[in-house]
Design an enzyme around this catalytic site. Structure first.
Site, mmCIF file in Angstrom:
data_model
loop_
_atom_site.group_PDB
_atom_site.id
_atom_site.type_symbol
_atom_site.label_atom_id
_atom_site.label_comp_id
_atom_site.label_asym_id
_atom_site.label_seq_id
_atom_site.Cartn_x
_atom_site.Cartn_y
_atom_site.Cartn_z
ATOM 1 N N HIS A 1 -5.339 7.737 7.786
ATOM 2 C CA HIS A 1 -6.531 8.371 7.235
ATOM 3 C C HIS A 1 -7.528 8.738 8.347
ATOM 4 C CE1 HIS A 1 -5.550 6.122 3.323
ATOM 5 N NE2 HIS A 1 -5.570 7.397 2.995
ATOM 6 N N CYS B 1 -10.964 -0.101 4.077
ATOM 7 C CA CYS B 1 -10.199 0.190 2.853
ATOM 8 C C CYS B 1 -10.350 -0.859 1.757
ATOM 9 C CB CYS B 1 -8.705 0.260 3.121
ATOM 10 S SG CYS B 1 -8.219 0.728 4.735
HETATM 11 C C1 CIR Z 1 -1.433 3.152 1.454
HETATM 12 O O1 CIR Z 1 -0.517 3.585 2.158
HETATM 13 O O2 CIR Z 1 -2.025 3.853 0.648
HETATM 14 C C2 CIR Z 1 -1.831 1.703 1.616
HETATM 15 N N1 CIR Z 1 -0.678 0.917 1.916
HETATM 16 C C3 CIR Z 1 -2.869 1.570 2.698
HETATM 17 C C4 CIR Z 1 -4.152 2.256 2.380
HETATM 18 C C5 CIR Z 1 -5.169 2.059 3.425
HETATM 19 N N2 CIR Z 1 -6.379 2.693 3.084
HETATM 20 C C6 CIR Z 1 -7.214 3.248 3.972
HETATM 21 O O3 CIR Z 1 -6.903 3.347 5.153
HETATM 22 N N3 CIR Z 1 -8.332 3.767 3.501
#
Ligand code: CIR
Length: 259
Positions: A166, A253
């Site tokens: 992200h 997150c």
């Molecule tokens: C995903 O791949 O969506 C989750 N395993 C990790 C999300 C992490 N979120 C973020 O960096 N905002």
């Protein structure tokens, strides 16, 4: 200043969460400990914690940042880019509707909250295009926020070969006018108005810090970044994130923070 944080307990299904990194097998008990420690730290820093139940059918739902963005004026419910995460949004609306008017990203837009950086003092919103966020979604979000006086920038870091999952894996604010960035984001035009600190080479993961009312939470094990922040007058707290990082997550997150 933040008053509330919305977090969600990880479920057993967290083991099946999405990840494209190989940092070893998830230790679920330790993930729960790290999540608890995170929520406790936010509470110690003065935030009221709203802890939502685990959602076993959505292995990544404890990454609450991705399902909405919140400004003082509204909450915008995202349309997450990964199919397995799209339904998470239905489970966040009740908690957010208590605090904010809700707006929505709609088909064909996709946006993950992790790709959205809001600089409130500057009335500036920056959306990074990624495998999870597309141009229609970014335009919808900028359109919604423009109603509240935010200027929007859309930046393409390279959907095919991104540095990280992200935009906020690489760029985060550490005060109202200062950003912590990776070297590859330093020269972005849309960041030219800000003072920037650059994480040392090899410590790119540590760019994902979270500002909590004047204290910067930083992943543990990144001494160069911690020194950089402290030498520039920022107060830091190191946080254990080994399990969170195995699932390609970071400190921003894990919560939705509300003023
Ligand atoms: C995903 O791949 O969506 C989750 N395993 C990790 C999300 C992490 N979120 C973020 O960096 N905002």
């Amino acid at each position: 200043m933040y008053k509330h944080a919305i977090v969600r307990r990880p479920g057993n299904s967290a083991r099946r969460g999405l990840t494209s990194v190989d940092r070893g097998k998830l230790d679920f008990a330790r993930l729960m400990e790290q999540h608890r420690h995170y929520a406790n730290t936010l509470a110690r820093l003065g935030l009221e914690i709203i802890e939502l139940e685990a959602l076993e059918e959505f292995p990544d739902a404890y990454f609450t940042e991705d399902v909405a963005i919140v400004t003082p004026e509204a909450a915008v419910i995202m349309r997450p880019g990964a199919d397995s995460r799209r339904g998470e949004t239905l489970h966040i609306t009740d908690a957010l509707a208590k605090f904010r008017q809700l707006k929505y990203i709609t088909d064909p837009g996709i946006v993950d909250g992790g790709d959205v950086l809001i600089m409130e003092a500057m009335r500036h919103c920056i959306v990074g295009l990624s495998a999870r966020t597309n141009q229609p979604g970014a335009e919808q979000l900028c359109g919604i926020l423009s109603e509240y006086g935010y200027r929007g920038d859309i930046v393409d870091l390279g959907v095919d070969a991104p540095e990280a999952l992200h935009f906020k894996s690489s760029v985060n604010f550490i005060d109202s006018h200062t950003l912590l960035v990776t070297q590859s984001c330093f020269h972005l035009d849309c960041l030219s108005a800000y003072r920037k600190l650059v994480v040392p080479e090899g410590e790119e993961y540590a760019a994902n810090v979270v500002w909590i009312n004047g204290t910067i939470l930083i992943p543990d094990g990144y001494p160069g970044t911690q020194r950089l922040l402290e030498e520039n007058g920022f107060q830091t707290i190191e946080m254990p994130v080994s399990e969170i990082s195995k699932m390609e997550g970071g400190l921003t997150c894990l919560s939705l923070r509300l003023t």
